[in-house]
Design an enzyme around this catalytic site. Structure first.
Site, PDB file in Angstrom:
ATOM      1  N   CYS A 146       0.823  -1.207   0.000  1.00  0.00           N
ATOM      2  CA  CYS A 146       0.000   0.000   0.000  1.00  0.00           C
ATOM      3  C   CYS A 146       0.856   1.256   0.000  1.00  0.00           C
ATOM      4  CB  CYS A 146      -0.911  -0.013   1.226  1.00  0.00           C
ATOM      5  SG  CYS A 146      -2.319   1.106   1.043  1.00  0.00           S
ATOM      6  N   ASP A 152      -6.453  -2.977  11.472  1.00  0.00           N
ATOM      7  CA  ASP A 152      -5.274  -2.112  11.478  1.00  0.00           C
ATOM      8  C   ASP A 152      -5.020  -1.630  12.897  1.00  0.00           C
ATOM      9  OD1 ASP A 152      -3.157  -0.584  10.560  1.00  0.00           O
ATOM     10  OD2 ASP A 152      -4.337   0.535   9.090  1.00  0.00           O
TER      11      ASP A 152
END
Length: 199
Positions: free
Chosen positions: A7, A120
């Site tokens: 990412c 996360d």
């Protein structure tokens, strides 16, 4: 085999490196961030990505109109949404969806219409892990990604702990705030090198 999402990519070289060594997902950040890319940048980088590698746009509390614009212009395969999410945001989108969940100590898993969940750390993009013991994924119906402080020396443990659908890395493959091509290569090889999913 656990899938890999790299990412926060913003350069041609980083995208080509990640694709060449087997990334399954490439993430572009559209939210305010040091890794943020413009629509035009992402559209150009997306041209480098073959169809078997999925393009993911990362957003914070977006409007539906914003998602639709970026999906159309960049050709996103998935949208990943952090922050406040309207109940109907994920309905009838032309791409698949990922709802990000910050694991904050309660281990609460939302009832989400998204196709995937992503777990996360409390501060996304910080390079910090969350307490893996606080998260119980046994009752989940959606496939899920594990993110938050992953790097080449702990990703195998994360896979063994969660047997996730995918792992997601950004700061863990950076040096001095920039994507490090050698770290990208080593991270992907560590995940792909003979670790099989057991679920």
């Amino acid at each position: 085999m656990t899938k890999v999402k790299i990412c926060g990519l913003s350069t041609k070289e980083a995208v080509e490196t990640a694709v060449s060594v087997g990334a399954d997902y490439i993430g572009f950040v559209f939210a305010p961030s040091k890794r943020q890319v413009t629509l035009d940048q992402a559209a150009e980088l997306a041209k480098l990505i073959p169809t078997d590698v999925k393009k993911v746009g990362v957003f914070v509390s977006p409007s539906r109109a914003q998602l639709l614009e970026v999906i159309d212009k960049v050709g996103l395969d998935l949208v990943q949404v952090h922050g406040q999410v309207a109940d109907d945001l994920f309905e009838n989108l032309p791409s698949a969806s990922i709802q990000a969940v910050q694991v904050d100590g309660e281990g609460h898993v939302p009832n989400s219409q998204a196709d995937y969940l992503l777990f996360d750390a409390p501060v996304a993009g910080s390079g910090q892990t969350f307490d893996w013991g606080q998260l119980d994924t046994t009752g989940l119906t959606q496939p899920f990604f594990i993110a938050g402080g992953l790097k080449e020396d702990n990703v195998v443990k994360a896979i063994q702990h969660f047997t996730p659908y995918a792992v997601d890395v950004s700061s863990g493959v950076e040096t001095d705030g920039q994507k490090d091509h050698e770290k990208i290569i080593r991270f992907i090889e560590r995940v792909k090198n003979g670790i099989s999913r057991t679920k």
